[in-house]
Design a protein around this motif. Structure first.
Motif, PDB file in Angstrom:
ATOM      1  N   VAL A  55       0.753  -1.141  -0.044  1.00 45.59           N
ATOM      2  CA  VAL A  55       0.082  -0.081  -0.035  1.00 45.59           C
ATOM      3  C   VAL A  55       0.882   1.248   0.038  1.00 45.59           C
ATOM      4  N   TYR A  56       0.980   1.893  -0.982  1.00 48.21           N
ATOM      5  CA  TYR A  56       1.879   3.026  -1.271  1.00 48.21           C
ATOM      6  C   TYR A  56       1.116   4.274  -0.777  1.00 48.21           C
ATOM      7  N   VAL A  57       1.814   5.096   0.115  1.00 45.52           N
ATOM      8  CA  VAL A  57       1.101   6.226   0.835  1.00 45.52           C
ATOM      9  C   VAL A  57       2.046   7.358   0.549  1.00 45.52           C
ATOM     10  N   GLY A  58       1.582   8.552   0.242  1.00 47.19           N
ATOM     11  CA  GLY A  58       2.316   9.710   0.154  1.00 47.19           C
ATOM     12  C   GLY A  58       2.932  10.295   1.447  1.00 47.19           C
ATOM     13  N   GLU A  59       4.218  10.786   1.377  1.00 48.65           N
ATOM     14  CA  GLU A  59       4.423  11.396   2.662  1.00 48.65           C
ATOM     15  C   GLU A  59       4.072  12.615   3.324  1.00 48.65           C
ATOM     16  N   GLU A  60       3.089  13.213   2.628  1.00 51.17           N
ATOM     17  CA  GLU A  60       2.127  14.191   2.965  1.00 51.17           C
ATOM     18  C   GLU A  60       0.974  13.962   3.435  1.00 51.17           C
ATOM     19  N   ASP A  61       0.351  12.608   3.476  1.00 52.86           N
ATOM     20  CA  ASP A  61      -0.816  12.336   3.611  1.00 52.86           C
ATOM     21  C   ASP A  61      -1.097  11.744   5.034  1.00 52.86           C
ATOM     22  N   MET A  62      -1.113  12.875   5.940  1.00 53.76           N
ATOM     23  CA  MET A  62      -1.447  12.945   7.200  1.00 53.76           C
ATOM     24  C   MET A  62      -2.926  12.257   7.593  1.00 53.76           C
ATOM     25  N   PHE A  63      -3.629  12.028   6.614  1.00 54.51           N
ATOM     26  CA  PHE A  63      -4.847  11.232   6.928  1.00 54.51           C
ATOM     27  C   PHE A  63      -4.774   9.710   6.723  1.00 54.51           C
ATOM     28  N   ALA A  64      -3.561   9.151   6.539  1.00 50.50           N
ATOM     29  CA  ALA A  64      -3.152   7.932   6.105  1.00 50.50           C
ATOM     30  C   ALA A  64      -3.631   6.927   7.372  1.00 50.50           C
ATOM     31  N   ASP A  65      -3.785   5.747   7.173  1.00 47.76           N
ATOM     32  CA  ASP A  65      -4.104   4.780   8.296  1.00 47.76           C
ATOM     33  C   ASP A  65      -3.036   4.957   9.416  1.00 47.76           C
ATOM     34  N   VAL A  66      -1.775   4.781   8.769  1.00 51.13           N
ATOM     35  CA  VAL A  66      -0.585   4.571   9.655  1.00 51.13           C
ATOM     36  C   VAL A  66      -0.185   5.783  10.628  1.00 51.13           C
ATOM     37  N   ALA A  67      -0.893   6.980  10.432  1.00 49.11           N
ATOM     38  CA  ALA A  67      -0.880   8.076  11.200  1.00 49.11           C
ATOM     39  C   ALA A  67      -1.611   8.046  12.379  1.00 49.11           C
ATOM     40  N   SER A  68      -2.501   6.915  12.710  1.00 46.90           N
ATOM     41  CA  SER A  68      -3.351   6.962  13.861  1.00 46.90           C
ATOM     42  C   SER A  68      -2.776   5.821  14.808  1.00 46.90           C
ATOM     43  N   GLY A  69      -2.643   5.704  15.927  1.00 53.88           N
ATOM     44  CA  GLY A  69      -2.334   4.625  16.884  1.00 53.88           C
ATOM     45  C   GLY A  69      -3.327   3.490  16.877  1.00 53.88           C
ATOM     46  N   SER A  70      -4.717   3.865  16.658  1.00 57.29           N
ATOM     47  CA  SER A  70      -5.749   2.928  16.422  1.00 57.29           C
ATOM     48  C   SER A  70      -5.417   1.829  15.063  1.00 57.29           C
ATOM     49  N   PHE A  71      -4.684   2.249  14.314  1.00 57.06           N
ATOM     50  CA  PHE A  71      -4.265   1.379  13.076  1.00 57.06           C
ATOM     51  C   PHE A  71      -3.145   0.477  13.847  1.00 57.06           C
ATOM     52  N   ARG A  72      -3.635  -0.809  13.664  1.00 57.74           N
ATOM     53  CA  ARG A  72      -2.453  -1.835  14.074  1.00 57.74           C
ATOM     54  C   ARG A  72      -1.751  -2.476  13.050  1.00 57.74           C
ATOM     55  N   TYR A  73      -0.473  -2.649  13.611  1.00 61.56           N
ATOM     56  CA  TYR A  73       0.438  -3.375  12.848  1.00 61.56           C
ATOM     57  C   TYR A  73       1.825  -3.685  13.727  1.00 61.56           C
ATOM     58  N   GLU A  74       2.470  -4.473  13.190  1.00 57.33           N
ATOM     59  CA  GLU A  74       3.615  -5.009  13.675  1.00 57.33           C
ATOM     60  C   GLU A  74       4.626  -4.276  14.181  1.00 57.33           C
ATOM     61  N   GLY A  75       5.268  -3.447  13.212  1.00 58.18           N
ATOM     62  CA  GLY A  75       6.287  -2.446  13.536  1.00 58.18           C
ATOM     63  C   GLY A  75       6.555  -1.583  12.358  1.00 58.18           C
ATOM     64  N   MET A  76       7.575  -1.155  12.480  1.00 59.05           N
ATOM     65  CA  MET A  76       7.889   0.097  11.369  1.00 59.05           C
ATOM     66  C   MET A  76       9.514  -0.023  11.322  1.00 59.05           C
ATOM     67  N   ILE A  77       9.786   0.043  10.009  1.00 60.54           N
ATOM     68  CA  ILE A  77      11.394   0.299   9.632  1.00 60.54           C
ATOM     69  C   ILE A  77      11.517   1.432   8.723  1.00 60.54           C
ATOM     70  N   ILE A  78      12.566   2.111   9.120  1.00 58.79           N
ATOM     71  CA  ILE A  78      12.928   3.300   8.261  1.00 58.79           C
ATOM     72  C   ILE A  78      14.203   2.972   7.519  1.00 58.79           C
ATOM     73  N   CYS A  79      14.147   2.721   6.519  1.00 57.60           N
ATOM     74  CA  CYS A  79      15.394   2.145   5.690  1.00 57.60           C
ATOM     75  C   CYS A  79      15.546   2.829   4.427  1.00 57.60           C
ATOM     76  N   PRO A  80      16.727   3.598   3.776  1.00 56.56           N
ATOM     77  CA  PRO A  80      17.621   4.302   4.943  1.00 56.56           C
ATOM     78  C   PRO A  80      16.893   5.217   5.607  1.00 56.56           C
ATOM     79  N   CYS A  81      17.412   5.577   6.867  1.00 57.61           N
ATOM     80  CA  CYS A  81      16.787   6.402   7.765  1.00 57.61           C
ATOM     81  C   CYS A  81      17.931   7.843   7.592  1.00 57.61           C
TER      82      CYS A  81
END
Length: 183
Positions: A55-81
């Motif tokens: 699921v590709y999401v734009g870096e400015e899309d602050m309404f995306a699912d991942v912007a909320s703590g209620s959206f559940r996922y295992e974890g996040m990787i920033i690569c490269p950071c």
């Protein structure tokens, strides 16, 4: 199905991001955020980060699912950071979806892995790494080991990606596992 978030920021090392996405998108649902500068660097480094089954999401899309703590996922990787992103995550400065998702990941006590590829490191970089670590992030430098006797660049990339997947709790078959030195 497990969910993951992968963010790609503006630092060299796009081969690591590509390999991570190749493996992780086969393991679960991956929400992919690629910064504008990361897209330019990927193009410069000759790495294609498009076409993954995610699921590709734009870096400015602050309404995306991942912007909320209620959206559940295992974890996040920033690569490269990038060091800019590291500084933002360390200080809780959520200026875009990447840093907001990392902020959410940390506040929800999920696995948050930051993979810088910078050298040398300044005192500011080191302080930011310590701050991110204190907030709950795992810092994984993109520094491959040579004990597995690599024969090509892909072996080095796989070693680093394998360690990140291990920390995220994802089963994989990249490389071999150390079983001790046999002289």
């Amino acid at each position: 199905m497990k969910r993951y978030v992968v963010a790609v920021t503006g630092a060299s090392g796009m081969a690591y991001a590509k390999r991570l996405l190749e493996v992780l998108t086969e393991k679960g649902e991956v929400h992919i955020i690629i910064s504008d500068i990361a897209k330019k660097i990927a193009e410069y480094e000759g790495v294609d980060l498009s076409g993954f089954n995610g699921v590709y999401v734009g870096e400015e899309d602050m309404f995306a699912d991942v912007a909320s703590g209620s959206f559940r996922y295992e974890g996040m990787i920033i690569c490269p950071c990038s060091m800019k992103t590291l500084a933002a995550v360390s200080s809780g400065y959520s200026e875009n979806l990447i840093t907001r998702a990392a902020d959410v990941c940390l506040k929800e006590r999920r696995k948050c892995i930051l993979m810088p590829r910078e050298m040398p490191l300044s005192r500011i970089h080191l302080k930011n790494m310590l701050g991110a670590d204190e907030a709950g992030a795992t810092i994984m430098m993109m520094a491959p080991g040579f004990y597995m006797k690599p024969t090509k660049i892909e072996d080095l990339v796989d070693m680093v990606v394998a360690r990140a997947l291990d920390h995220l709790g994802v089963e994989h078959d990249l490389g071999f596992r150390w079983s001790g030195y046999d002289a």
